[in-house]
Design an enzyme around this catalytic site. Sequence first.
Site, PDB file in Angstrom:
ATOM      1  N   VAL A  59     -38.683 -72.336  47.135  1.00  0.00           N
ATOM      2  CA  VAL A  59     -37.286 -72.513  47.536  1.00  0.00           C
ATOM      3  C   VAL A  59     -36.878 -73.981  47.458  1.00  0.00           C
ATOM      4  O   VAL A  59     -35.765 -74.300  47.030  1.00  0.00           O
ATOM      5  CB  VAL A  59     -37.032 -71.915  48.937  1.00  0.00           C
ATOM      6  N   GLY A  62     -36.258 -74.693  43.870  1.00  0.00           N
ATOM      7  CA  GLY A  62     -35.010 -74.047  43.473  1.00  0.00           C
ATOM      8  C   GLY A  62     -33.784 -74.756  44.023  1.00  0.00           C
ATOM      9  O   GLY A  62     -32.816 -75.003  43.298  1.00  0.00           O
ATOM     10  N   GLU A  63     -33.827 -75.108  45.307  1.00  0.00           N
ATOM     11  CA  GLU A  63     -32.669 -75.761  45.909  1.00  0.00           C
ATOM     12  C   GLU A  63     -32.455 -77.160  45.350  1.00  0.00           C
ATOM     13  O   GLU A  63     -31.320 -77.595  45.168  1.00  0.00           O
ATOM     14  CB  GLU A  63     -32.805 -75.822  47.431  1.00  0.00           C
ATOM     15  N   SER A  64     -33.539 -77.863  45.052  1.00  0.00           N
ATOM     16  CA  SER A  64     -33.407 -79.193  44.449  1.00  0.00           C
ATOM     17  C   SER A  64     -32.664 -79.110  43.121  1.00  0.00           C
ATOM     18  O   SER A  64     -31.732 -79.886  42.855  1.00  0.00           O
ATOM     19  CB  SER A  64     -34.786 -79.822  44.244  1.00  0.00           C
ATOM     20  N   SER A  67     -28.896 -77.720  43.700  1.00  0.00           N
ATOM     21  CA  SER A  67     -28.025 -78.713  44.333  1.00  0.00           C
ATOM     22  C   SER A  67     -27.595 -79.799  43.358  1.00  0.00           C
ATOM     23  O   SER A  67     -26.425 -80.163  43.298  1.00  0.00           O
ATOM     24  CB  SER A  67     -28.733 -79.355  45.531  1.00  0.00           C
TER      25      SER A  67
END
Length: 138
Positions: A59, A62-64, A67
């Site tokens: 996660v 993925g979020e890096s 974003s």
Amino acid sequence: MPDDLDPELVARLVESGGGALTQKMGIEFLELSAEKSVATMPVEGNTQVIGLLHGGAHVVLGESLGSISSAIHAGPGRYAVGIEINATHSRSVTSGVVTGTCTALVLGRTLATHEIVIRDDEGRRLSTVRMTNMLRDR
């Protein structure tokens, strides 16, 4: 990085090295754009107690990617704020390097949604992360 990238975003990325958590996780960005971004992350150092790559590490990768891709799409004078993220883990991994490929699903004026597919060294899908960011004016 794209040539037309917001200079303020570039400065933040360079000064922070992508952020403290990104550095701790060993994430390296290979390609960055609103439509497609790619990064790698080592499994070693990011495992849970039985030696598998931690689901939260998937996660974080993925979020890096989601974003930064959303922030690139937002453009100068705007920023992205994550409002939803989910992950489906399909396969585990205990060693090597994983690669996240972030692809835009929707690039709107107020929302950006990306799908991030994380694969192992052999190209097998490990997880699928979907993230939606709200795009705001400063």
